[in-house]
Scaffold this motif. Structure first.
Motif, PDB file in Angstrom:
ATOM      1  N   UNK A  14       0.777  -1.230   0.000  1.00  0.00           N
ATOM      2  CA  UNK A  14       0.000   0.000   0.000  1.00  0.00           C
ATOM      3  C   UNK A  14       0.811   1.284   0.000  1.00  0.00           C
ATOM      4  N   UNK A  15       2.125   1.197   0.078  1.00  0.00           N
ATOM      5  CA  UNK A  15       2.968   2.399   0.013  1.00  0.00           C
ATOM      6  C   UNK A  15       2.952   2.943  -1.417  1.00  0.00           C
ATOM      7  N   UNK A  16       3.345   4.209  -1.609  1.00  0.00           N
ATOM      8  CA  UNK A  16       3.393   4.760  -2.970  1.00  0.00           C
ATOM      9  C   UNK A  16       4.361   3.972  -3.854  1.00  0.00           C
ATOM     10  N   UNK A  17       3.977   3.761  -5.100  1.00  0.00           N
ATOM     11  CA  UNK A  17       4.806   2.999  -6.035  1.00  0.00           C
ATOM     12  C   UNK A  17       6.045   3.790  -6.418  1.00  0.00           C
ATOM     13  N   UNK A  18       7.122   3.078  -6.660  1.00  0.00           N
ATOM     14  CA  UNK A  18       8.381   3.672  -7.094  1.00  0.00           C
ATOM     15  C   UNK A  18       8.451   3.642  -8.615  1.00  0.00           C
ATOM     16  N   UNK A  19       9.049   4.650  -9.214  1.00  0.00           N
ATOM     17  CA  UNK A  19       9.198   4.694 -10.670  1.00  0.00           C
ATOM     18  C   UNK A  19      10.012   3.501 -11.172  1.00  0.00           C
ATOM     19  N   UNK A  20      11.045   3.124 -10.441  1.00  0.00           N
ATOM     20  CA  UNK A  20      11.932   2.041 -10.874  1.00  0.00           C
ATOM     21  C   UNK A  20      11.291   0.655 -10.768  1.00  0.00           C
ATOM     22  N   UNK A  21      10.374   0.474  -9.853  1.00  0.00           N
ATOM     23  CA  UNK A  21       9.786  -0.855  -9.637  1.00  0.00           C
ATOM     24  C   UNK A  21       8.272  -0.853  -9.796  1.00  0.00           C
ATOM     25  N   UNK A  22       7.743   0.148 -10.475  1.00  0.00           N
ATOM     26  CA  UNK A  22       6.301   0.290 -10.636  1.00  0.00           C
ATOM     27  C   UNK A  22       5.681  -1.000 -11.132  1.00  0.00           C
TER      28      UNK A  22
END
Length: 64
Positions: A14-22
């Motif tokens: 549920x944490x915000x998604x990361x650009x690198x691991x979206x």
């Protein structure tokens, strides 16, 4: 001007998604998801009444 990208919540924690691991927030959450697929926790539903070759079995009465 391009639209800003929307970051969604990680489907695992549920944490915000990361650009690198979206769509995940981290490599750890991506690995957790992969493990769930490989261990059979997730499954794609299938219908049991279809034959393996895609044809349905014929009735016992024969052709109509």
């Amino acid at each position: 001007m391009p639209e800003p990208q929307r970051y969604t919540a990680c489907p695992i924690c549920g944490k915000p998604a990361s650009e690198a691991t979206r769509p995940f927030c981290s490599r750890r959450c991506a690995d957790v998801d992969l493990n769930r697929w490989l261990s059979g926790v997730y499954a794609v539903p299938v219908t049991e009444d279809d034959e393996e070759d895609g044809r349905r079995p014929q009735d016992d009465d024969g052709p109509a």
